[in-house]
Design an enzyme around this catalytic site. Sequence first.
Site, mmCIF file in Angstrom:
data_model
loop_
_atom_site.group_PDB
_atom_site.id
_atom_site.type_symbol
_atom_site.label_atom_id
_atom_site.label_comp_id
_atom_site.label_asym_id
_atom_site.label_seq_id
_atom_site.Cartn_x
_atom_site.Cartn_y
_atom_site.Cartn_z
ATOM 1 C CE LYS A 1 -3.588 -2.345 2.722
ATOM 2 N NZ LYS A 1 -4.363 -2.327 3.994
ATOM 3 C CG HIS B 1 3.343 3.831 7.969
ATOM 4 N ND1 HIS B 1 2.227 3.676 7.182
ATOM 5 C CD2 HIS B 1 3.349 2.760 8.804
ATOM 6 C CE1 HIS B 1 1.602 2.570 7.508
ATOM 7 N NE2 HIS B 1 2.258 1.994 8.498
ATOM 8 C CG HIS C 1 -1.522 6.648 6.267
ATOM 9 N ND1 HIS C 1 -1.513 7.407 7.408
ATOM 10 C CD2 HIS C 1 -2.759 6.772 5.733
ATOM 11 C CE1 HIS C 1 -2.713 7.963 7.568
ATOM 12 N NE2 HIS C 1 -3.486 7.589 6.575
#
Length: 539
Positions: free
Chosen positions: A137, A143, A140
Amino acid sequence: MACGFRRSIACQLSRVLDLPPENLIKSISAVPISRKEGVADFQLSVDSILENNNDHSRPDIQVQAMRLAEKLKCDTVVSEISTGQGTVNFKINRELLTKTVLQQVINDGSKYGLKSELFSGLPQKVVVEFSSPNVAKKFHVGHLRSTIIGNFIANLKEALGHQVTRINYLGDWGMQFGTVGILPHSAPKTLNCLLGTGFQLFGYEEKLQSNPLQHLFERLGVHFDEYSGESFYREKSQEVLKLLDSKGLLQKTVKGTAVVDLSGNGDPSSVCTVMRSDGTSLYATRDLAAAIDRMDKYNFDTMIYVTDKGQKKHFQQVFQMLQIMGYDWAERCQHVPFGVVQGMKTRRGNVTFLEDVLNEIQSRMLQNMASVKTTRELENPQETAERVGLAALIIQDFKGLLLSDYQFSWDRVFQSRGDTGVFLQYTHARLHSLEETFGCGYLNDFNTACLQEPQSVSILQHLLRFDEVLYRSSQDLQPRHIVSYLLTLSHLAAMAHKTLLIKDSPPEVAGARLHLFRAVRSVLANGMKLLGITPVCRM
């Protein structure tokens, strides 16, 4: 440095109090700039050395401070002794203060403040797990916080001489791409190597090209010693389940899952699920397996997990399960939680992914720099814009308690004045420019008598405190102490820059002032690098 003065004061106190100097070192602190007007450089809190520290004895504190002060004498180091509210205050000989601090900053370089006696004890083996994105993914913004906080903690631990292993525990690697395992330590320590190999194997090269992770890690100077995926611990987690079962800790539910009751009395809030009904493991089981594997591999003294505060209960349960499984070293495991960033939006709307943040940082900084004449002289304005922008982002993030949620504001982040990362970078660049312009021929020696103005003394007093600030951050792993210190140092430098002129000053005065500004820039750069900021020399 401060520790030399602190040791001298402790030795005199030890003769009067009949206590070893080592017992007094941490009770003697440098007085913050905001609390004084040249009255004292260090103070001893009498409270801290009293054995019976009860409330009813407090009225006697002031009397005891005065009695203690009367027994002490000024010497070649201490020029004045006085008392405050429950304190004994010490003023250092001004010329000795000037000479010692400036020489120490220049001689110690990047180690200034780190050789202090406040940092006692042997070097430790420290494991820090941080960043830990899901490779299937997009990265984000949550993170991003884990990455910059974990990098700071690892930087600080390494600077203090500890042996640090940085681990990026990639989520759902096995679920998406199959078993990859851990890279050997001889492999190149770049994310590109791991992700490049993984994406080539599984046909996702185009995703790697659009992945901004490697780019972020190279601006921030982030590296990892180990990359591992959850899939690596699939088999090992089965061994954990067998161990839990052999100890009678595993309980089957009517749904077919397996749980561990950490309360021992059936409290549903203390039950942790460790196996699905199909027999596969869960996050908790794999974290148990990873912790055991890391202890076997690294024999760590401390292992630190940097994740959002939503995982607080998860790690409490993991640490507790390690304890009841018989692993006493579980008490060496620590979770450093952080809060949520609220209101982070770009001009196009809500920010979710890292690439949005990086694009916004660069575009806004380039726009801000476009109005400044010197921007045209920069060799790489895009790189400078990114470094200044990342500094702005990091300082905004690190100003408060890590656990606190905070409201994000692009306008506040990119202010060139005030308590911002842009201001820190601007101060560093301006001081670097001073050295470039006037440094030739001036940086050989200096006359301490030329640095006795209030502005000079304030800067020297603040430089004294650097080791204490590093010590505080090493104790609670909060970067805000260093951030606050660097911002104050930058404000002091900005004020001094207006009055302590170098141009048209007598050579002796100019040389002394240049040494002072050089020391400020050195400490400013040291602190910024610990925070994960790359100082810029022009902007």
